[in-house]
Design a protein around this motif. Structure first.
Motif, PDB file in Angstrom:
ATOM      1  N   PHE A  13     -11.495 -10.754  12.242  1.00 49.39           N
ATOM      2  CA  PHE A  13     -11.874 -11.670  11.172  1.00 49.39           C
ATOM      3  C   PHE A  13     -11.328 -11.188   9.833  1.00 49.39           C
ATOM      4  CE2 PHE A  13     -15.103 -13.682   8.310  1.00 49.39           C
ATOM      5  CZ  PHE A  13     -14.742 -14.986   8.583  1.00 49.39           C
ATOM      6  N   GLY A  14     -11.429  -9.899   9.564  1.00 43.18           N
ATOM      7  CA  GLY A  14     -10.872  -9.342   8.331  1.00 43.18           C
ATOM      8  C   GLY A  14      -9.369  -9.527   8.266  1.00 43.18           C
ATOM      9  N   GLY A  15      -8.682  -9.335   9.390  1.00 47.09           N
ATOM     10  CA  GLY A  15      -7.232  -9.515   9.428  1.00 47.09           C
ATOM     11  C   GLY A  15      -6.815 -10.945   9.143  1.00 47.09           C
ATOM     12  N   VAL A  16      -7.554 -11.880   9.715  1.00 48.55           N
ATOM     13  CA  VAL A  16      -7.254 -13.297   9.465  1.00 48.55           C
ATOM     14  C   VAL A  16      -7.475 -13.618   7.988  1.00 48.55           C
ATOM     15  CG1 VAL A  16      -8.042 -15.662   9.933  1.00 48.55           C
ATOM     16  CG2 VAL A  16      -7.676 -14.066  11.821  1.00 48.55           C
ATOM     17  N   LEU A  17      -8.559 -13.110   7.422  1.00 53.79           N
ATOM     18  CA  LEU A  17      -8.805 -13.365   6.004  1.00 53.79           C
ATOM     19  C   LEU A  17      -7.764 -12.698   5.116  1.00 53.79           C
ATOM     20  CD1 LEU A  17     -12.687 -13.202   5.820  1.00 53.79           C
ATOM     21  CD2 LEU A  17     -11.232 -15.182   5.493  1.00 53.79           C
ATOM     22  N   VAL A  18      -7.317 -11.505   5.480  1.00 55.64           N
ATOM     23  CA  VAL A  18      -6.255 -10.855   4.713  1.00 55.64           C
ATOM     24  C   VAL A  18      -5.002 -11.723   4.720  1.00 55.64           C
ATOM     25  CG1 VAL A  18      -4.649  -8.893   4.695  1.00 55.64           C
ATOM     26  CG2 VAL A  18      -7.087  -8.487   4.940  1.00 55.64           C
ATOM     27  N   MET A  19      -4.664 -12.289   5.876  1.00 51.89           N
ATOM     28  CA  MET A  19      -3.496 -13.176   5.949  1.00 51.89           C
ATOM     29  C   MET A  19      -3.678 -14.398   5.048  1.00 51.89           C
ATOM     30  SD  MET A  19      -2.262 -13.099   9.969  1.00 51.89           S
ATOM     31  CE  MET A  19      -2.814 -14.746  10.140  1.00 51.89           C
ATOM     32  N   CYS A  20      -4.862 -14.987   5.058  1.00 55.10           N
ATOM     33  CA  CYS A  20      -5.108 -16.173   4.229  1.00 55.10           C
ATOM     34  C   CYS A  20      -5.013 -15.837   2.740  1.00 55.10           C
ATOM     35  CB  CYS A  20      -6.482 -16.763   4.543  1.00 55.10           C
ATOM     36  SG  CYS A  20      -6.596 -17.494   6.182  1.00 55.10           S
ATOM     37  N   PHE A  21      -5.610 -14.722   2.345  1.00 63.12           N
ATOM     38  CA  PHE A  21      -5.544 -14.334   0.944  1.00 63.12           C
ATOM     39  C   PHE A  21      -4.128 -13.910   0.551  1.00 63.12           C
ATOM     40  CE2 PHE A  21     -10.170 -14.198   1.132  1.00 63.12           C
ATOM     41  CZ  PHE A  21     -10.494 -14.711  -0.108  1.00 63.12           C
ATOM     42  N   ALA A  22      -3.380 -13.319   1.471  1.00 64.25           N
ATOM     43  CA  ALA A  22      -1.984 -12.967   1.179  1.00 64.25           C
ATOM     44  C   ALA A  22      -1.155 -14.223   0.955  1.00 64.25           C
ATOM     45  CB  ALA A  22      -1.399 -12.138   2.316  1.00 64.25           C
ATOM     46  N   LEU A  23      -1.401 -15.258   1.742  1.00 67.83           N
ATOM     47  CA  LEU A  23      -0.710 -16.532   1.524  1.00 67.83           C
ATOM     48  C   LEU A  23      -1.077 -17.113   0.173  1.00 67.83           C
ATOM     49  CD1 LEU A  23      -1.009 -18.154   5.065  1.00 67.83           C
ATOM     50  CD2 LEU A  23       1.074 -17.320   3.953  1.00 67.83           C
ATOM     51  N   LEU A  24      -2.341 -17.018  -0.217  1.00 66.51           N
ATOM     52  CA  LEU A  24      -2.764 -17.467  -1.534  1.00 66.51           C
ATOM     53  C   LEU A  24      -2.057 -16.668  -2.624  1.00 66.51           C
ATOM     54  CD1 LEU A  24      -4.675 -19.214  -3.275  1.00 66.51           C
ATOM     55  CD2 LEU A  24      -6.359 -17.390  -3.051  1.00 66.51           C
ATOM     56  N   GLY A  35      -1.693  -8.694  -4.874  1.00 68.50           N
ATOM     57  CA  GLY A  35      -2.524  -7.596  -4.394  1.00 68.50           C
ATOM     58  C   GLY A  35      -4.001  -7.859  -4.581  1.00 68.50           C
ATOM     59  N   ILE A  36      -4.343  -8.545  -5.663  1.00 63.66           N
ATOM     60  CA  ILE A  36      -5.746  -8.871  -5.914  1.00 63.66           C
ATOM     61  C   ILE A  36      -6.263  -9.809  -4.830  1.00 63.66           C
ATOM     62  CG2 ILE A  36      -7.300 -10.078  -7.495  1.00 63.66           C
ATOM     63  CD1 ILE A  36      -5.483  -9.109  -9.776  1.00 63.66           C
ATOM     64  N   PHE A  37      -5.425 -10.770  -4.444  1.00 64.45           N
ATOM     65  CA  PHE A  37      -5.857 -11.748  -3.456  1.00 64.45           C
ATOM     66  C   PHE A  37      -5.722 -11.241  -2.025  1.00 64.45           C
ATOM     67  CE2 PHE A  37      -4.576 -14.811  -6.885  1.00 64.45           C
ATOM     68  CZ  PHE A  37      -5.863 -15.202  -7.178  1.00 64.45           C
ATOM     69  N   ALA A  38      -4.949 -10.195  -1.794  1.00 69.97           N
ATOM     70  CA  ALA A  38      -4.613  -9.818  -0.424  1.00 69.97           C
ATOM     71  C   ALA A  38      -5.733  -9.090   0.301  1.00 69.97           C
ATOM     72  CB  ALA A  38      -3.345  -8.984  -0.401  1.00 69.97           C
ATOM     73  N   ALA A  39      -6.202  -7.990  -0.216  1.00 73.78           N
ATOM     74  CA  ALA A  39      -7.053  -7.136   0.602  1.00 73.78           C
ATOM     75  C   ALA A  39      -8.532  -7.185   0.257  1.00 73.78           C
ATOM     76  CB  ALA A  39      -6.556  -5.707   0.520  1.00 73.78           C
ATOM     77  N   ALA A  40      -8.890  -6.857  -0.953  1.00 73.18           N
ATOM     78  CA  ALA A  40     -10.300  -6.645  -1.283  1.00 73.18           C
ATOM     79  C   ALA A  40     -11.197  -7.839  -0.979  1.00 73.18           C
ATOM     80  CB  ALA A  40     -10.441  -6.210  -2.735  1.00 73.18           C
ATOM     81  N   PRO A  41     -10.875  -9.032  -1.438  1.00 67.20           N
ATOM     82  CA  PRO A  41     -11.787 -10.149  -1.133  1.00 67.20           C
ATOM     83  C   PRO A  41     -11.872 -10.438   0.362  1.00 67.20           C
ATOM     84  CG  PRO A  41     -10.240 -10.775  -2.859  1.00 67.20           C
ATOM     85  CD  PRO A  41      -9.791  -9.463  -2.310  1.00 67.20           C
ATOM     86  N   ALA A  42     -10.757 -10.328   1.048  1.00 71.68           N
ATOM     87  CA  ALA A  42     -10.750 -10.641   2.475  1.00 71.68           C
ATOM     88  C   ALA A  42     -11.600  -9.648   3.258  1.00 71.68           C
ATOM     89  CB  ALA A  42      -9.321 -10.644   3.001  1.00 71.68           C
ATOM     90  N   VAL A  43     -11.455  -8.391   2.965  1.00 65.51           N
ATOM     91  CA  VAL A  43     -12.233  -7.373   3.675  1.00 65.51           C
ATOM     92  C   VAL A  43     -13.715  -7.521   3.350  1.00 65.51           C
ATOM     93  CG1 VAL A  43     -12.619  -4.894   3.896  1.00 65.51           C
ATOM     94  CG2 VAL A  43     -10.291  -5.796   3.853  1.00 65.51           C
ATOM     95  N   ALA A  44     -14.023  -7.770   2.079  1.00 63.69           N
ATOM     96  CA  ALA A  44     -15.423  -7.930   1.686  1.00 63.69           C
ATOM     97  C   ALA A  44     -16.047  -9.151   2.359  1.00 63.69           C
ATOM     98  CB  ALA A  44     -15.534  -8.047   0.174  1.00 63.69           C
ATOM     99  N   ILE A  45     -15.354 -10.279   2.304  1.00 63.49           N
ATOM    100  CA  ILE A  45     -15.890 -11.499   2.909  1.00 63.49           C
ATOM    101  C   ILE A  45     -16.017 -11.336   4.421  1.00 63.49           C
ATOM    102  CG2 ILE A  45     -15.420 -13.933   3.382  1.00 63.49           C
ATOM    103  CD1 ILE A  45     -14.112 -14.029   0.585  1.00 63.49           C
ATOM    104  N   GLY A  46     -14.999 -10.793   5.055  1.00 62.36           N
ATOM    105  CA  GLY A  46     -15.053 -10.574   6.501  1.00 62.36           C
ATOM    106  C   GLY A  46     -16.204  -9.683   6.900  1.00 62.36           C
TER     107      GLY A  46
END
Length: 113
Positions: A13-24, A35-46
């Motif tokens: 789930f975290g990996g999928v969210l990282v991909m979505c935020f990286a696309l954003l 970088g702001i959109f790629a990792a931290a929010p995705a990992v936190a939300i996941g």
């Protein structure tokens, strides 16, 4: 065995969210926001979604407060890392900033728990 599936679910789930935020991040301009959109929010939300589904609201609230304490500690680290590295060099400055991060994170966790 349930713990293994929980860890796998968090990772996927975290990996999928990282991909979505990286696309954003790729869709935004300037690219330094990627970088702001790629990792931290995705990992936190996941992590928070899996925690909510597996452990409940109380553990989710504790996890969120821990993220806040860690975020405050990270801001303290970032604010002091550059001046400390300039003054003492890379190893000593980074180590000093890391010690400060640990102290602020511990203090934050002590206050909120």
């Amino acid at each position: 065995m349930d713990d293994v599936w929980l860890i796998v679910a968090r990772g996927v789930f975290g990996g999928v969210l990282v991909m979505c935020f990286a696309l954003l991040g790729e869709a935004t301009s300037p690219k330094r926001f990627a970088g702001i959109f790629a990792a931290a929010p995705a990992v936190a939300i996941g992590g928070m979604v899996i925690t909510a589904l597996s452990d409940g609201r109380r553990e989710l609230a504790e996890s969120g407060l821990g993220m806040v304490a860690g975020g405050v500690a990270l801001v303290a680290y970032c604010a002091l890392a550059v001046p400390l590295v300039r003054r003492f060099g890379a190893l000593k400055g980074s180590t000093g900033a890391l010690v400060l991060w640990a102290a602020v994170a511990w203090l934050g966790w002590t206050v909120i728990s």
